[in-house]
Design a protein around this motif. Structure first.
Motif, PDB file in Angstrom:
ATOM      1  N   THR A   3      17.658  64.137  43.241  1.00 49.18           N
ATOM      2  CA  THR A   3      17.704  62.753  43.699  1.00 49.18           C
ATOM      3  C   THR A   3      16.532  61.931  43.178  1.00 49.18           C
ATOM      4  O   THR A   3      16.655  60.719  42.992  1.00 49.18           O
ATOM      5  CB  THR A   3      17.736  62.697  45.233  1.00 49.18           C
ATOM      6  N   GLU A   4      15.368  62.566  42.928  1.00 50.07           N
ATOM      7  CA  GLU A   4      14.228  61.825  42.396  1.00 50.07           C
ATOM      8  C   GLU A   4      14.539  61.260  41.009  1.00 50.07           C
ATOM      9  O   GLU A   4      14.239  60.099  40.704  1.00 50.07           O
ATOM     10  CB  GLU A   4      12.990  62.728  42.327  1.00 50.07           C
ATOM     11  N   LYS A   5      15.165  62.078  40.151  1.00 51.45           N
ATOM     12  CA  LYS A   5      15.553  61.628  38.820  1.00 51.45           C
ATOM     13  C   LYS A   5      16.633  60.558  38.914  1.00 51.45           C
ATOM     14  O   LYS A   5      16.619  59.560  38.177  1.00 51.45           O
ATOM     15  CB  LYS A   5      16.045  62.823  38.002  1.00 51.45           C
ATOM     16  N   LEU A   6      17.581  60.753  39.830  1.00 50.06           N
ATOM     17  CA  LEU A   6      18.636  59.761  40.026  1.00 50.06           C
ATOM     18  C   LEU A   6      18.038  58.415  40.453  1.00 50.06           C
ATOM     19  O   LEU A   6      18.467  57.358  39.980  1.00 50.06           O
ATOM     20  CB  LEU A   6      19.621  60.245  41.092  1.00 50.06           C
ATOM     21  N   TYR A   7      17.033  58.467  41.322  1.00 51.50           N
ATOM     22  CA  TYR A   7      16.389  57.237  41.781  1.00 51.50           C
ATOM     23  C   TYR A   7      15.677  56.532  40.618  1.00 51.50           C
ATOM     24  O   TYR A   7      15.814  55.313  40.452  1.00 51.50           O
ATOM     25  CB  TYR A   7      15.397  57.547  42.897  1.00 51.50           C
ATOM     26  N   PHE A 114      27.861  59.394  41.996  1.00 52.58           N
ATOM     27  CA  PHE A 114      28.901  59.913  41.098  1.00 52.58           C
ATOM     28  C   PHE A 114      28.320  60.946  40.144  1.00 52.58           C
ATOM     29  O   PHE A 114      28.901  62.027  39.941  1.00 52.58           O
ATOM     30  CB  PHE A 114      29.523  58.763  40.313  1.00 52.58           C
ATOM     31  N   LEU A 115      27.157  60.663  39.566  1.00 49.84           N
ATOM     32  CA  LEU A 115      26.520  61.609  38.648  1.00 49.84           C
ATOM     33  C   LEU A 115      26.130  62.894  39.372  1.00 49.84           C
ATOM     34  O   LEU A 115      26.217  63.990  38.804  1.00 49.84           O
ATOM     35  CB  LEU A 115      25.284  60.966  38.012  1.00 49.84           C
ATOM     36  N   HIS A 116      25.710  62.766  40.611  1.00 50.67           N
ATOM     37  CA  HIS A 116      25.323  63.937  41.398  1.00 50.67           C
ATOM     38  C   HIS A 116      26.503  64.900  41.566  1.00 50.67           C
ATOM     39  O   HIS A 116      26.330  66.124  41.501  1.00 50.67           O
ATOM     40  CB  HIS A 116      24.814  63.492  42.766  1.00 50.67           C
ATOM     41  N   PHE A 117      27.693  64.352  41.794  1.00 49.70           N
ATOM     42  CA  PHE A 117      28.873  65.173  42.067  1.00 49.70           C
ATOM     43  C   PHE A 117      29.727  65.441  40.830  1.00 49.70           C
ATOM     44  O   PHE A 117      30.695  66.207  40.917  1.00 49.70           O
ATOM     45  CB  PHE A 117      29.752  64.491  43.123  1.00 49.70           C
ATOM     46  N   ASP A 118      29.375  64.866  39.703  1.00 48.14           N
ATOM     47  CA  ASP A 118      30.261  64.857  38.536  1.00 48.14           C
ATOM     48  C   ASP A 118      30.796  66.224  38.142  1.00 48.14           C
ATOM     49  O   ASP A 118      31.970  66.385  37.825  1.00 48.14           O
ATOM     50  CB  ASP A 118      29.529  64.214  37.347  1.00 48.14           C
ATOM     51  N   SER A 119      29.957  67.235  38.144  1.00 51.86           N
ATOM     52  CA  SER A 119      30.353  68.548  37.623  1.00 51.86           C
ATOM     53  C   SER A 119      30.704  69.564  38.706  1.00 51.86           C
ATOM     54  O   SER A 119      30.850  70.752  38.414  1.00 51.86           O
ATOM     55  CB  SER A 119      29.228  69.119  36.746  1.00 51.86           C
ATOM     56  N   ARG A 120      30.844  69.113  39.942  1.00 43.24           N
ATOM     57  CA  ARG A 120      31.081  70.065  41.030  1.00 43.24           C
ATOM     58  C   ARG A 120      32.571  70.327  41.230  1.00 43.24           C
ATOM     59  O   ARG A 120      33.300  69.483  41.756  1.00 43.24           O
ATOM     60  CB  ARG A 120      30.448  69.549  42.316  1.00 43.24           C
ATOM     61  N   PRO A 121      33.061  71.492  40.788  1.00 44.20           N
ATOM     62  CA  PRO A 121      34.495  71.779  40.883  1.00 44.20           C
ATOM     63  C   PRO A 121      34.974  72.064  42.296  1.00 44.20           C
ATOM     64  O   PRO A 121      36.170  72.031  42.567  1.00 44.20           O
ATOM     65  CB  PRO A 121      34.656  73.022  39.993  1.00 44.20           C
ATOM     66  N   GLU A 122      34.030  72.339  43.212  1.00 41.09           N
ATOM     67  CA  GLU A 122      34.448  72.717  44.562  1.00 41.09           C
ATOM     68  C   GLU A 122      34.798  71.518  45.438  1.00 41.09           C
ATOM     69  O   GLU A 122      35.247  71.685  46.577  1.00 41.09           O
ATOM     70  CB  GLU A 122      33.343  73.538  45.248  1.00 41.09           C
ATOM     71  N   LEU A 123      34.612  70.304  44.934  1.00 38.91           N
ATOM     72  CA  LEU A 123      34.982  69.133  45.726  1.00 38.91           C
ATOM     73  C   LEU A 123      36.467  69.191  46.075  1.00 38.91           C
ATOM     74  O   LEU A 123      37.306  69.456  45.206  1.00 38.91           O
ATOM     75  CB  LEU A 123      34.708  67.840  44.953  1.00 38.91           C
ATOM     76  N   GLU A 340      17.437  55.233  49.833  1.00 39.19           N
ATOM     77  CA  GLU A 340      18.279  55.537  50.986  1.00 39.19           C
ATOM     78  C   GLU A 340      19.759  55.408  50.635  1.00 39.19           C
ATOM     79  O   GLU A 340      20.599  56.158  51.159  1.00 39.19           O
ATOM     80  CB  GLU A 340      17.928  54.605  52.149  1.00 39.19           C
ATOM     81  N   GLY A 341      20.095  54.471  49.763  1.00 37.13           N
ATOM     82  CA  GLY A 341      21.479  54.288  49.346  1.00 37.13           C
ATOM     83  C   GLY A 341      22.000  55.495  48.583  1.00 37.13           C
ATOM     84  O   GLY A 341      23.105  55.986  48.853  1.00 37.13           O
ATOM     85  N   ILE A 342      21.209  55.986  47.637  1.00 29.01           N
ATOM     86  CA  ILE A 342      21.602  57.169  46.864  1.00 29.01           C
ATOM     87  C   ILE A 342      21.797  58.366  47.782  1.00 29.01           C
ATOM     88  O   ILE A 342      22.836  59.036  47.759  1.00 29.01           O
ATOM     89  CB  ILE A 342      20.536  57.486  45.792  1.00 29.01           C
ATOM     90  N   LYS A 343      20.806  58.623  48.612  1.00 23.54           N
ATOM     91  CA  LYS A 343      20.881  59.776  49.516  1.00 23.54           C
ATOM     92  C   LYS A 343      21.993  59.604  50.552  1.00 23.54           C
ATOM     93  O   LYS A 343      22.659  60.572  50.939  1.00 23.54           O
ATOM     94  CB  LYS A 343      19.527  59.973  50.204  1.00 23.54           C
ATOM     95  N   GLY A 344      22.209  58.364  50.988  1.00 27.20           N
ATOM     96  CA  GLY A 344      23.241  58.106  51.983  1.00 27.20           C
ATOM     97  C   GLY A 344      24.640  58.335  51.441  1.00 27.20           C
ATOM     98  O   GLY A 344      25.488  58.953  52.111  1.00 27.20           O
ATOM     99  N   TYR A 345      24.910  57.835  50.237  1.00 27.13           N
ATOM    100  CA  TYR A 345      26.221  58.052  49.624  1.00 27.13           C
ATOM    101  C   TYR A 345      26.465  59.549  49.386  1.00 27.13           C
ATOM    102  O   TYR A 345      27.565  60.061  49.630  1.00 27.13           O
ATOM    103  CB  TYR A 345      26.323  57.315  48.296  1.00 27.13           C
ATOM    104  N   ILE A 346      25.439  60.249  48.900  1.00 29.36           N
ATOM    105  CA  ILE A 346      25.579  61.687  48.651  1.00 29.36           C
ATOM    106  C   ILE A 346      25.843  62.433  49.957  1.00 29.36           C
ATOM    107  O   ILE A 346      26.740  63.284  50.034  1.00 29.36           O
ATOM    108  CB  ILE A 346      24.316  62.239  47.952  1.00 29.36           C
ATOM    109  N   ALA A 347      25.091  62.094  51.000  1.00 27.25           N
ATOM    110  CA  ALA A 347      25.273  62.755  52.295  1.00 27.25           C
ATOM    111  C   ALA A 347      26.664  62.475  52.864  1.00 27.25           C
ATOM    112  O   ALA A 347      27.303  63.357  53.457  1.00 27.25           O
ATOM    113  CB  ALA A 347      24.198  62.287  53.276  1.00 27.25           C
ATOM    114  N   LEU A 348      27.153  61.249  52.683  1.00 25.02           N
ATOM    115  CA  LEU A 348      28.466  60.876  53.185  1.00 25.02           C
ATOM    116  C   LEU A 348      29.564  61.714  52.526  1.00 25.02           C
ATOM    117  O   LEU A 348      30.439  62.275  53.202  1.00 25.02           O
ATOM    118  CB  LEU A 348      28.697  59.388  52.918  1.00 25.02           C
ATOM    119  N   LEU A 349      29.499  61.842  51.200  1.00 17.68           N
ATOM    120  CA  LEU A 349      30.504  62.625  50.475  1.00 17.68           C
ATOM    121  C   LEU A 349      30.347  64.117  50.740  1.00 17.68           C
ATOM    122  O   LEU A 349      31.342  64.849  50.833  1.00 17.68           O
ATOM    123  CB  LEU A 349      30.413  62.319  48.980  1.00 17.68           C
TER     124      LEU A 349
END
Length: 366
Positions: A3-7, A114-123, A340-349
């Motif tokens: 998340t630090e790099k994403l921010y 979106f980038l955080h979850f992009d490669s996760r096949p288990e979604l 908070e927005g980045i972490k919030g969206y990730i936590a929500l999904l």
């Protein structure tokens, strides 16, 4: 991705977007900027007009699809700006600049998620990231243009500044042009039929009328006279007066029912001026709402409109920033809000993922 790099990447992108003027209908450069940002991260990007979209790498047509949407157009800077609206200035934990709050912070945070979850096949669902144009003017070449190009979508997260609280209902919008017809005459004599006076009687009715039925979440239908023009010169009784009425809709009445009520009580000729945005609401039992509640997010009904109004699927409106700052002079967003927005969206999904995996059917997202 961490998340630090994403921010860090999100902040850099937002600064670049602020530096790139993108009023509604003129978003070519900001679309190019977003496309380059995604392509540099090996994202397969699609586009039509000034709209960009992409799907996660593990896209599976058998899964439901969640739309992540925000807009990259802005209003024009108003006359109250003391700062350069296109200069991204960092001061005391704030990033200043036109579009920083509405809706740049939401847009870059959704991209990060979106980038955080992009490669996760288990979604248990697919992700479709759509970064669209012409939200501020409800134009025809924004999300309405994109929807026909997308794979089937089942629910949406619409990024608008809400202090990361969930808008689970949103008023619709109908704009009506009204034409009061009179008869010209000399102002010094008792001649003519004053169109302005007729318009004022209609406007008085608009201000005083109350629709009987109210929405439990959105409250009453609201009508407001917002523009008026009439008269040629001081000594002529005007034969025409044009005024505009902004109507905020709820599910208690259809747009046609509201329009018929207005026609029955007003003398002016009425014409719907723009496409009608429908009110929206989502069940409190929907997985995305339950996920937000589990994270301590609050729900509310929004009086303002967004691209959510063009969607006919379950959706919530949520994002970093504060709606109060939208369209204000010297617009800004707090840096912590982006984080908070980045972490919030990730936590929500993430939370919805856990709920759906543990549920009997992942189709509950639909």
């Amino acid at each position: 991705m961490e998340t630090e790099k994403l921010y860090e990447d999100s902040l850099a992108l937002l600064k670049s977007l602020i530096s790139t003027p993108s009023p509604s209908g003129e978003e070519k450069d900001s679309a190019k900027l977003i496309r380059s940002f995604l392509v540099a991260r090996d994202i397969n990007v699609y586009s039509v007009g000034n709209n960009i979209w992409a799907y996660n790498r593990a896209f599976n047509s058998k899964k439901a699809t969640v739309l992540l949407n925000s807009h990259h157009d802005t209003v024009l800077p108003n006359g109250g700006y003391r700062r350069d609206p296109y200069h991204p200035a960092l001061e005391e934990g704030k990033l200043y600049g036109l579009g920083s709050n509405d809706a740049g912070g939401c847009l870059v945070s959704l991209i990060a998620a979106f980038l955080h979850f992009d490669s996760r096949p288990e979604l248990p669902f697919n992700l479709c990231l759509a970064l669209t144009a012409e939200e501020e003017n409800s134009g025809q070449n924004g999300i309405k243009l994109v929807l026909s190009h997308l794979h089937s979508i089942d629910m949406a997260i619409v990024g608008e500044p809400t202090n990361m609280q969930m808008a689970i209902a949103e008023k619709g919008n109908m704009v009506i042009t009204c034409r009061a017809q009179g008869r010209a005459g000399h102002a010094a004599r008792t001649e003519g039929d004053n169109a302005i006076s007729k318009a004022l009687r209609d406007i008085q009715w608009i201000e005083q009328y109350r629709f009987t039925k109210e929405s439990d979440l959105l409250g009453p239908v609201k009508m407001s006279a917002t523009q008026i023009k009439g008269g040629l010169q001081p000594n002529i009784i005007p034969d025409e007066c044009i005024f505009t009425v902004d109507v905020r809709l709820t599910e208690a009445y259809s747009a046609d029912e509201v329009l018929e009520t207005m026609k029955a009580n007003m003398s002016a000729e009425l014409r719907v001026a723009t496409s009608i945005m429908n009110p929206s609401r989502i069940s409190i039992e929907h997985p995305i709402v339950k996920a937000g509640l589990a994270l301590g997010m609050k729900t509310f009904a929004s009086p303002t409109c967004s691209d959510q109004g063009w969607l006919d699927i379950p959706s919530i409106k949520i994002g970093p920033g504060d709606s109060v700052r939208s369209h204000m002079a010297d617009e800004y967003i707090y840096l912590r809000e982006i984080d908070e927005g980045i972490k919030g969206y990730i936590a929500l999904l993430d939370t919805m993922t856990s709920m759906l995996i543990n549920a009997t059917s992942v189709q509950d997202v639909k």
